[in-house]
Design an enzyme around this catalytic site. Structure first.
Site, PDB file in Angstrom:
ATOM      1  N   LEU A  30       0.820  -1.161   0.120  1.00  0.00           N
ATOM      2  CA  LEU A  30      -0.004  -0.172  -0.003  1.00  0.00           C
ATOM      3  C   LEU A  30       1.032   1.138   0.018  1.00  0.00           C
ATOM      4  O   LEU A  30       1.883   1.393   0.786  1.00  0.00           O
ATOM      5  CB  LEU A  30      -1.020  -0.055   1.119  1.00  0.00           C
ATOM      6  CG  LEU A  30      -1.855   1.322   1.596  1.00  0.00           C
ATOM      7  CD1 LEU A  30      -2.705   1.463   0.347  1.00  0.00           C
ATOM      8  CD2 LEU A  30      -2.379   1.250   3.096  1.00  0.00           C
ATOM      9  N   ASP A  31       0.806   2.214  -0.978  1.00  0.00           N
ATOM     10  CA  ASP A  31       1.319   3.280  -0.959  1.00  0.00           C
ATOM     11  C   ASP A  31       0.194   4.532  -0.620  1.00  0.00           C
ATOM     12  O   ASP A  31      -0.636   4.931  -1.334  1.00  0.00           O
ATOM     13  CB  ASP A  31       1.982   3.724  -2.419  1.00  0.00           C
ATOM     14  CG  ASP A  31       2.611   5.065  -2.697  1.00  0.00           C
ATOM     15  OD1 ASP A  31       2.854   5.488  -1.397  1.00  0.00           O
ATOM     16  OD2 ASP A  31       3.099   5.198  -3.773  1.00  0.00           O
ATOM     17  N   VAL A  32       0.438   5.051   0.579  1.00  0.00           N
ATOM     18  CA  VAL A  32      -0.643   6.245   1.083  1.00  0.00           C
ATOM     19  C   VAL A  32       0.006   7.441   0.610  1.00  0.00           C
ATOM     20  O   VAL A  32       0.865   7.874   0.810  1.00  0.00           O
ATOM     21  CB  VAL A  32      -0.699   6.233   2.476  1.00  0.00           C
ATOM     22  CG1 VAL A  32      -1.553   7.118   3.000  1.00  0.00           C
ATOM     23  CG2 VAL A  32      -0.986   4.612   3.035  1.00  0.00           C
TER      24      VAL A  32
ATOM     25  N   THR B 120      -4.890   8.478  -3.297  1.00  0.00           N
ATOM     26  CA  THR B 120      -4.582   9.867  -3.454  1.00  0.00           C
ATOM     27  C   THR B 120      -5.970  10.755  -3.357  1.00  0.00           C
ATOM     28  O   THR B 120      -6.993  10.237  -3.425  1.00  0.00           O
ATOM     29  CB  THR B 120      -3.939  10.383  -4.807  1.00  0.00           C
ATOM     30  OG1 THR B 120      -3.727  11.758  -4.857  1.00  0.00           O
ATOM     31  CG2 THR B 120      -4.730  10.185  -5.841  1.00  0.00           C
TER      32      THR B 120
ATOM     33  N   SER C 211      -5.940  13.869  -4.916  1.00  0.00           N
ATOM     34  CA  SER C 211      -5.692  14.706  -6.030  1.00  0.00           C
ATOM     35  C   SER C 211      -6.295  14.174  -7.471  1.00  0.00           C
ATOM     36  O   SER C 211      -6.245  12.952  -7.636  1.00  0.00           O
ATOM     37  CB  SER C 211      -4.378  14.991  -6.391  1.00  0.00           C
ATOM     38  OG  SER C 211      -4.062  15.457  -7.818  1.00  0.00           O
TER      39      SER C 211
ATOM     40  N   GLN D 254      -3.979  13.717 -10.086  1.00  0.00           N
ATOM     41  CA  GLN D 254      -2.736  12.360  -9.919  1.00  0.00           C
ATOM     42  C   GLN D 254      -3.473  11.125 -10.287  1.00  0.00           C
ATOM     43  O   GLN D 254      -2.968  10.146 -10.812  1.00  0.00           O
ATOM     44  CB  GLN D 254      -2.207  12.470  -8.577  1.00  0.00           C
ATOM     45  CG  GLN D 254      -1.267  13.669  -8.301  1.00  0.00           C
ATOM     46  CD  GLN D 254      -0.828  13.728  -6.964  1.00  0.00           C
ATOM     47  OE1 GLN D 254      -1.221  13.171  -6.161  1.00  0.00           O
ATOM     48  NE2 GLN D 254       0.260  14.503  -6.677  1.00  0.00           N
TER      49      GLN D 254
ATOM     50  N   CYS E  27      12.866  26.737   0.785  1.00  0.00           N
ATOM     51  CA  CYS E  27      12.958  25.504   1.282  1.00  0.00           C
ATOM     52  C   CYS E  27      14.176  24.828   1.202  1.00  0.00           C
ATOM     53  O   CYS E  27      14.936  24.196   2.103  1.00  0.00           O
ATOM     54  CB  CYS E  27      11.879  24.527   0.628  1.00  0.00           C
ATOM     55  SG  CYS E  27      10.090  24.965   1.329  1.00  0.00           S
TER      56      CYS E  27
END
Length: 417
Positions: A175-177, A200, A202, A205, A373
Site C-alpha cells: 500500500l502506498d498512502v 490520493t 488529487s 494524480q 525550502c
C-alpha cells in the site's frame, strides 16, 4: 531619507553579496554592479526588509510589490543573512499556544477539508509540475547515492531505497498512502512484483496514474484509488506500507490516529516506512519569521511540521515500534535546488502554462517556495526523516532467527544485497 530606508541601507551594507534597491521613483540604494537587484514597487516592502521578515517579503513578491533581478540561489543567501535570528527559535510556543494550535489542527483536518487542501496544491497543473520534476514526477526528497547523480537518477535511487528498506517481495500486498504521480507505486510493481494499491486525494494524480497503469498493462495487480486514508478497508491487511510525503498533511493532532490506522492496515510482522518532512525545532509546528504563514497561504494549506522526537512518540502511541531511522536533510536541500534550477531555466514555459494574474502569482510563489525550502534544509531549520516501523512486538523469542511472517531481519545488510 526615511528612517526605515536608513535601516535598510545599513542592513544592505552588512550582507554577504552586493545588493541594489531600485525605488518606485527611480532612486537607487546600494551597489550599482550588484549580484541581486530588488525593484521595489511598493514601499511597504521596506519594512519587511528592515525587520528581516522573510515570509512577509515572500508574500510581497507573490503579490507583485517587488521584482527580483538575479539568481534565486543568491537571493536565498541574502534572505538567510537578513534574518534577525533562528526561525526555529522565533517559532517556539508555550503551553497555551500549543493547546490552541492543537484545537486548530483538529478543526482544519476533516476529510472534506483535507481533500480541498490537497487539490489546491497538487491539482494546480500537471504540465507545470512536469516542467521541473523528473520524468516520473516524484515530488519528494531524492536520494543521492552518488554525489554526481542527476535528480532523475537520485529519485530512482530513492524509490529503490524505500523498496529495499521494506524488503518488498513478489506477490506481497503493498500500500502506498499518498501515492502522488505513481512513481513508487509503479516502481515497486515493475521491479519487485508486488500487488500494489495507491491512494490520493488529487483528481489530477488519480487520472494520471490510472492512465499509466493501463499503458503498462498492470491493471491486474496495480490500482490507484481516489480515497482518503481514513476510509481504507481494514479487513484485508497489507504486507508492507509506504507513506511518503503524506503525514505532513495529516496534522499534529491526528498523528496518533493516523499511525494507528496504518497499523490496523498492516498484518502482524509487516513493515511500514514513513518518509516525511520534520521540524528542526522541538517546539514549533512551523518556521518563524513569517515563513510558516507564507507556506500555509500560498503552497500547502493545512500542512504542519513535527519534530522527529514527536513523530516517534506518535508512532509508539499508535502501536508501532521504530526499527530504523534515517535523516535525509541534505538530500532534500539538493533535491529542492535541482527543482528550483529547473523551474528557473523554464520560466517562459511556466508562464505559458500558468496563464493570467493568478497563474503569475502561483509561479512567483513556487519560485520563492522551492528556493526558500532548499535554504531551510541547508540550515537545518527543517529536515526529512525515513522511519521504518512494525506493529508492536508480541513477546516471541526467535526474532533473530528469521521466523516466518516476520519481515524485519534485525540486520541492515538485507538493504544492500
Amino acid at each position: 531619507m526615511s528612517s526605515v530606508l536608513s535601516v535598510v541601507e545599513t542592513k544592505l551594507a552588512s550582507l554577504p553579496l552586493p545588493v541594489q534597491l531600485v525605488m518606485p521613483d527611480g532612486q537607487t540604494v546600494g551597489e550599482p554592479d550588484a549580484a541581486v537587484r530588488l525593484v521595489i514597487k511598493d514601499r511597504s516592502t521596506l519594512a519587511h526588509l528592515a525587520a528581516g521578515h522573510v515570509g512577509g517579503l515572500g508574500e510581497d513578491y507573490v503579490e507583485g510589490k517587488f521584482d527580483v533581478e538575479g539568481s534565486m540561489r543568491d537571493l536565498m543567501r541574502l534572505a538567510a543573512a537578513i534574518l534577525p535570528g533562528s526561525p526555529i527559535d522565533a517559532a517556539r510556543i508555550g503551553r497555551l499556544t500549543e493547546l490552541i494550535r492543537r484545537l486548530v489542527s483538529v478543526w482544519r483536518h476533516s476529510i472534506e477539508r483535507d481533500a480541498r487542501q490537497i487539490q489546491f496544491h497538487y491539482d494546480l497543473s500537471d504540465d507545470f509540475y512536469a516542467l521541473w520534476l523528473d520524468p516520473r514526477r516524484v515530488y519528494s526528497c531524492a536520494y543521492f547515492r552518488r554525489p554526481d547523480m542527476t535528480v532523475a537518477e537520485a529519485q530512482e535511487a530513492k524509490l529503490d531505497h524505500i523498496c529495499r528498506k521494506l524488503d518488498l517481495k513478489a506477490g506481497e500486498r503493498f500500500l502506498d498512502v499518498g501515492a502522488g504521480w505513481g512513481g513508487l507505486l509503479l516502481w515497486a510493481a515493475e521491479n519487485y512484483g508486488v500487488d500494489a494499491t495507491g491512494i490520493t486525494l488529487s483528481r489530477n494524480q488519480h487520472a494520471h496514474v490510472n492512465r499509466l497503469i493501463q499503458e503498462k498493462g498492470l491493471q491486474n495487480r496495480v490500482r490507484m484509488e481516489l480515497l482518503d486514508y481514513r476510509k481504507l478497508d481494514e479487513t484485508a491487511p497489507y504486507d508492507k506500507i509506504a507513506s511518503v510525503g503524506m503525514f505532513e498533511h495529516v496534522g499534529r493532532a491526528q498523528l496518533e490516529a493516523y499511525f494507528s490506522k496504518l497499523r490496523r492496515l498492516l498484518r502482524p510482522g509487516g513493515l511500514i516506512l514513513n518518509h516525511g518532512i520534520t521540524a528542526g525545532g522541538v517546539d514549533n509546528a512551523e518556521l518563524g519569521a513569517g515563513m510558516g504563514e507564507f507556506i500555509e497561504k500560498y503552497i500547502f494549506p493545512g500542512g504542519e511540521l513535527t519534530h522527529i522526537s514527536h513523530v516517534l512518540e506518535h508512532m509508539a502511541e499508535g502501536g508501532l515500534e521504530d526499527l530504523d531511522i534515517e535523516n535525509l536533510r541534505p538530500h532534500y536541500a539538493r533535491t529542492l535546488w535541482a527543482w528550483s534550477d529547473a523551474l528557473e531555466a523554464r520560466l517562459p514555459e511556466a508562464r505559458q502554462t500558468l496563464q493570467g494574474e493568478q497563474g503569475e502569482r502561483s509561479l512567483r510563489a513556487y519560485r520563492m517556495y522551492l528556493a526558500g525550502c532548499a535554504m531551510g534544509f541547508e540550515h537545518g531549520w527543517i529536515a526529512l526523516h525515513q522511519v521504518l516501523a512494525q506493529p508492536r512486538p508480541g513477546g516471541r523469542s526467535d526474532e533473530l532467527d528469521f521466523p516466518e511472517r516476520q519481515a524485519y531481519p534485525w540486520r541492515r545488510d538485507y538493504i544492500y544485497k
